[in-house]
Design a protein around this motif. Sequence first.
Motif, PDB file in Angstrom:
ATOM      1  N   ALA A  47       0.962  -0.975   0.547  1.00 33.33           N
ATOM      2  CA  ALA A  47      -0.181   0.102   0.114  1.00 33.33           C
ATOM      3  C   ALA A  47       0.930   0.935  -0.137  1.00 33.33           C
ATOM      4  CB  ALA A  47      -0.804   0.180   1.395  1.00 33.33           C
ATOM      5  N   GLY A  48       0.642   2.640  -0.538  1.00 31.79           N
ATOM      6  CA  GLY A  48       1.199   3.352  -1.225  1.00 31.79           C
ATOM      7  C   GLY A  48       0.552   4.591  -1.710  1.00 31.79           C
ATOM      8  N   GLY A  79      -0.087  -7.826  -4.692  1.00 38.00           N
ATOM      9  CA  GLY A  79      -0.856  -7.225  -5.109  1.00 38.00           C
ATOM     10  C   GLY A  79      -0.459  -5.735  -4.522  1.00 38.00           C
ATOM     11  N   ASP A  80      -1.836  -4.580  -4.707  1.00 39.91           N
ATOM     12  CA  ASP A  80      -1.522  -3.457  -4.325  1.00 39.91           C
ATOM     13  C   ASP A  80      -2.733  -2.835  -4.032  1.00 39.91           C
ATOM     14  OD1 ASP A  80      -3.218  -1.304  -6.680  1.00 39.91           O
ATOM     15  OD2 ASP A  80      -2.149  -3.780  -7.479  1.00 39.91           O
ATOM     16  N   MET A  81      -2.644  -1.560  -3.187  1.00 36.15           N
ATOM     17  CA  MET A  81      -3.339  -0.189  -3.052  1.00 36.15           C
ATOM     18  C   MET A  81      -2.756   0.817  -3.086  1.00 36.15           C
ATOM     19  SD  MET A  81      -6.692  -0.514  -2.239  1.00 36.15           S
ATOM     20  CE  MET A  81      -7.084   1.914  -1.830  1.00 36.15           C
ATOM     21  N   GLY A  82      -3.853   1.830  -3.211  1.00 35.07           N
ATOM     22  CA  GLY A  82      -3.444   2.763  -3.518  1.00 35.07           C
ATOM     23  C   GLY A  82      -3.595   4.150  -3.861  1.00 35.07           C
ATOM     24  N   ILE A  83      -4.346   4.423  -3.988  1.00 38.32           N
ATOM     25  CA  ILE A  83      -5.490   5.665  -4.600  1.00 38.32           C
ATOM     26  C   ILE A  83      -4.608   6.356  -5.789  1.00 38.32           C
ATOM     27  CG2 ILE A  83      -7.440   7.953  -4.837  1.00 38.32           C
ATOM     28  CD1 ILE A  83      -8.633   5.025  -3.891  1.00 38.32           C
ATOM     29  N   GLY A  84      -4.677   6.949  -6.640  1.00 40.74           N
ATOM     30  CA  GLY A  84      -4.802   7.275  -7.882  1.00 40.74           C
ATOM     31  C   GLY A  84      -3.079   6.012  -8.480  1.00 40.74           C
ATOM     32  N   GLN A 142      -8.542   3.372   4.687  1.00 42.35           N
ATOM     33  CA  GLN A 142      -9.268   2.629   4.788  1.00 42.35           C
ATOM     34  C   GLN A 142      -9.760   1.375   4.513  1.00 42.35           C
ATOM     35  OE1 GLN A 142     -12.243   5.557   3.711  1.00 42.35           O
ATOM     36  NE2 GLN A 142     -11.867   6.569   4.945  1.00 42.35           N
ATOM     37  N   MET A 143      -9.090   1.537   3.121  1.00 45.13           N
ATOM     38  CA  MET A 143      -9.150  -0.704   2.466  1.00 45.13           C
ATOM     39  C   MET A 143      -7.848  -1.228   3.496  1.00 45.13           C
ATOM     40  SD  MET A 143     -11.187  -0.987   0.467  1.00 45.13           S
ATOM     41  CE  MET A 143     -10.641  -2.714  -0.169  1.00 45.13           C
ATOM     42  N   VAL A 144      -6.729  -0.437   3.973  1.00 47.02           N
ATOM     43  CA  VAL A 144      -5.746  -1.513   4.558  1.00 47.02           C
ATOM     44  C   VAL A 144      -6.416  -2.113   5.702  1.00 47.02           C
ATOM     45  CG1 VAL A 144      -3.808  -1.103   5.841  1.00 47.02           C
ATOM     46  CG2 VAL A 144      -3.692   0.200   3.391  1.00 47.02           C
ATOM     47  N   LEU A 145      -7.164  -0.969   6.275  1.00 52.07           N
ATOM     48  CA  LEU A 145      -7.692  -1.834   7.598  1.00 52.07           C
ATOM     49  C   LEU A 145      -8.694  -3.001   7.098  1.00 52.07           C
ATOM     50  CD1 LEU A 145      -8.419   1.328   9.560  1.00 52.07           C
ATOM     51  CD2 LEU A 145      -6.959  -0.197  10.032  1.00 52.07           C
ATOM     52  N   ASN A 146      -9.296  -2.590   5.909  1.00 53.66           N
ATOM     53  CA  ASN A 146     -10.238  -3.771   5.644  1.00 53.66           C
ATOM     54  C   ASN A 146      -9.630  -5.522   5.378  1.00 53.66           C
ATOM     55  OD1 ASN A 146     -12.774  -4.404   4.868  1.00 53.66           O
ATOM     56  ND2 ASN A 146     -12.804  -4.243   2.593  1.00 53.66           N
ATOM     57  N   PHE A 147      -8.191  -4.424   4.818  1.00 57.42           N
ATOM     58  CA  PHE A 147      -7.753  -6.317   4.257  1.00 57.42           C
ATOM     59  C   PHE A 147      -7.163  -6.431   5.836  1.00 57.42           C
ATOM     60  CE2 PHE A 147      -5.836  -3.877   0.591  1.00 57.42           C
ATOM     61  CZ  PHE A 147      -6.639  -3.837  -0.202  1.00 57.42           C
ATOM     62  N   VAL A 148      -6.421  -5.890   6.202  1.00 56.58           N
ATOM     63  CA  VAL A 148      -6.773  -6.643   7.892  1.00 56.58           C
ATOM     64  C   VAL A 148      -7.639  -7.147   8.349  1.00 56.58           C
ATOM     65  CG1 VAL A 148      -5.659  -5.900  10.609  1.00 56.58           C
ATOM     66  CG2 VAL A 148      -4.723  -4.557   7.944  1.00 56.58           C
TER      67      VAL A 148
END
Length: 352
Positions: A67-68, A175-180, A87-93
Amino acid sequence: MGELLNKTLASIKPLDKEAMRKASARQDTLIKPQGALGRLEEISITLAGIQRKAIPQIKNKAVVTMAGDHGVVAEKVGNYPQEVTPQMVLNFVNGGAAINVIARQIGARVVVVNMGVAGDLPAEIPIVNKLVARGTANIARGPAMSEAQAIQAIESGIEVINSEIDKGLDIVGTGDMGIGNTTPSAAICAVMTGQSVKNVTGRGTGLSDEQLEYKIGVIEKAITLNDPDANNALDVLAKVGGFEIGGIAGVILGAAARGVPVVVDGFISGAAALIAEGLCAQAKDYMLLGHLSVEPGHRIMAEKLGLKPIVTLDLRLGEGTGAAIGIFIAETSAKILAEMATFGEAGVSESE
């Protein structure tokens, strides 16, 4: 480059051709017409070469979701606010995201890594903290990060995968998470494939035609301003990349160095794969492409890397969802090679 990165690059060797020969020979004796299982046969042979075993084994599975955040969101290139990343990081957790559902189904652990989340995260949550900085700088105004930060991001990814391999790991998905993050990924794709920004840029989270044209303009501006060197993957990452992209590149390189197959997810992971391949061409032999994203640049990335997608499901989520599905199919291919009877074992006559 950093000591860990240099050591890792030096450790990436060619695939084991003898193991692949033996795997191929066994495939030809299994109770089926030769080649009848298509890509499942090809994948099992590739796994043999990566693991250096005539009969590869997949039991311990993980998806590493990096995530970044990205400073370029200040240019209004997407529809979601940056607050969505933590918020999505917390959802992953909490186990509620799509990647959690698929990972549970295939029996894989999900490793969530904070590479550069701009927002606050609770200190007690079970994630791996490799924070380089709270988001990259705005690539439309200057470089995303320094070269030192780019090296730190890649080496952080290597550290994460080394730790997971030490725990027991036969295959990993990215996998990834990061708006933009489709914006820097498109920039990396354009620079490293030589394609126009227009050809590689998609709608991300659902942009209108007008928004897409604006996004293309922002990426073109970032490339012109920063002038990344297409022949220097580290320079490309530093000038127009992201911390999670660097981290994923590190996961790919670290896994390759230790003989672990990597199932690459979608567009953002594809950008990381281009960086990894730019640092070590041999690394692409350790990659399997989990799926083909609907982002137009993903097909161009796949062609540049010489990878065929395992599935095409019109996914565009990220998180590692397509990689997880690819892991399931890779495991299936290994089990067929190991457990399917040969003609001799089954007492069935082979064709003349």
